[in-house]
Write a protein that holds these residues in place. Structure first.
Motif: not given
Length: 478
Positions: A327-329, A365-367, A443-444, A473-476
């Protein structure tokens, strides 16, 4: 100060509840029925005794006076010997025995009084009979017979008629009392029946409510579990079987939740492993082609282009590694995609143009890593390279409520409707061969769940557009 212990509802088995409901309604009715039978039995006994008294007294009254007067007449005129007086006295004693038998079954005061009078008359009759036999003269005997014996037997007959009348009236009273009491008892039974039915209905409603309410709640709970909501609460029930069934449902929900969590974690690990394998396989091939291009640029004296290409390659691999994070910006994914397109533009400068236009406000935003770059790669190899002339890849982004929408479009070859349907089905089912659109879509779905994912549209000869809908919102994960 000690806390107040909450009152716990007493639980009971369904069979025990049904038995309790049955007994609580049947026992009062059974008691009333027993009382009614006892009353009938009591009055039936009295009725039978009264009927027997009336039969005995009526039979006695029919023949006693005539037979006794005739026997005494024969003795008075001398047709029978004086020694036969004992037989006639025996008839009187038999009458006294009848009076004693009647006394045992007589309960009314007037009847008892009549029997006492009859006993006195019979005792007096016995004395007069003896006195009659002591008189020697015929005329005096006949006079004594008329003035004593016949008068006493007449009094006995009259008193017996009074007895019969009193017993008949008492029998009527018994019948009236029995009818009255039966009416009262039947009325009481009717009232008790209504009360029992009311209690039965109340308890039945309570029992059915105690079954329907928790069963309905458990049904809703099962529906929630079926929809994927495993955060269920225990259902309060007063029936042991329903409580045990609810506990079984809760255990099942928790086990399913645990199994699904294990599957999710295993699936996530599988995707991470696949991502690492993809990077290990694709990067060397991509690196070989890029280095070959760099050598060609240097040999051609285009050192500035070579330096720029090396710089883009450095950025590409730096963002690919991302310190091992999946998970990265969004800003890093943009740089990664931009560096990839810049490198490819050196190789395909005659056919490739691109435009990356994602607002800077979305950079933080993390993706998931490799969300956009594989789509750009897919647009290049399956869209731009398969058309005549120069093509363009356009990457845009926008914000929608609690989501961001990233779009990768090209004006390349596009897809036939049949091929588009195959790709859409692959995205929907997660079926994929190698690394492509379906892998990104899966994965999404893994990270964001329902409501997010990938859509694709294409028209042969005009190009293809792929749209990603990602949550904010996603949990890294490291």
């Amino acid at each position: 100060m000690r806390g107040v212990v909450p009152k716990v509802k007493k639980q009971m088995g369904l069979k025990k509840k049904m038995n309790r409901l049955l007994f609580s309604t049947m026992i009062p009715m059974a008691c009333l029925l027993v009382i009614l039978l006892l009353i009938f039995w009591q009055y039936a006994g009295q009725y039978n005794k009264l009927s027997e008294n009336l039969a005995v007294s009526s039979k006695f009254n029919l023949s006693f006076k005539d037979e006794l007067d005739l026997e005494m007449y024969y003795l008075a005129i001398g047709s029978k010997e004086a020694s036969e007086l004992d037989d006639v006295l025996g008839q009187v004693e038999d009458a006294q025995n009848i009076m004693e038998k009647l006394r045992q079954n007589t309960y009314h005061a007037s009847g008892v009084k009549c029997l006492n009078s009859l006993d006195a008359y019979l005792d007096n009759l016995k004395k007069r009979m003896v006195q009659l036999m002591e008189i020697k003269e015929y005329d005096r005997r006949m006079e004594f017979m008329d003035s004593n014996i016949r008068i006493i037997t007449g009094l006995i007959m009259q008193e017996m008629q009074n007895y019969i009348y009193n017993e008949s009236m008492y029998l009527v009273q018994v019948e009236t009392s029995l009818t009255h009491r039966v009416k009262i008892l039947i009325s009481g039974m009717a009232v008790l029946l209504l009360a029992t039915l009311g209690i039965l209905m109340r308890r039945s409603f309570r029992l059915t409510g105690g079954i329907i309410r928790p069963v309905t709640e458990m049904l809703d709970k099962v529906k929630k579990v079926g929809r994927g909501n495993f955060d269920v609460l225990p259902v309060s029930a007063e029936i042991v079987e329903i409580e045990e069934l609810d506990q079984g449902i809760n255990k099942m929900a928790h086990r399913i939740s645990g199994l699904l969590e294990n599957v999710r974690q295993e699936k996530e690990m599988q995707h991470l492993t696949e991502l690492q394998l993809i990077q290990a396989q694709v990067n060397p091939h991509f690196l070989y082609n890029t280095l070959d291009t760099i050598v060609w640029l240097i040999e051609g004296g285009m050192t500035d282009d070579a330096v720029e290409m090396i710089s883009s390659l450095s950025i590409f691999f730096r963002t690919s590694l991302s310190k091992g994070n999946d998970i990265i910006p969004l800003s890093e994914e943009k740089r990664h995609t931009l560096s990839y397109l810049e490198i490819q533009q050196f190789r395909y400068r005659d056919i490739l143009e691109f435009e990356l236009s994602i607002p800077k406000e979305l950079d933080g935003i993390q993706v998931p890593k490799l969300s956009i770059q594989p789509l750009a790669e897919n647009a290049l190899y399956h869209g731009i390279k398969n058309r005549r002339g120069k093509g363009k890849i356009t990457i845009t982004g926008r914000e929608e409520a609690d989501a961001i929408v990233l779009t990768v479009s090209d004006n390349g070859q596009g897809m036939t409707p049949e091929r588009l349907h195959e790709v859409q089905e692959a995205i929907r089912t997660g079926e994929r061969a190698g690394f492509g659109l379906a892998a990104v879509a899966e994965r999404i779905a893994l990270y964001y769940g329902p409501g997010y994912g990938m859509t694709i549209s294409s028209k042969e000869g005009e190009g293809t557009t792929v749209e990603l809908r990602l949550g904010k919102n996603i949990q890294p994960k490291s």
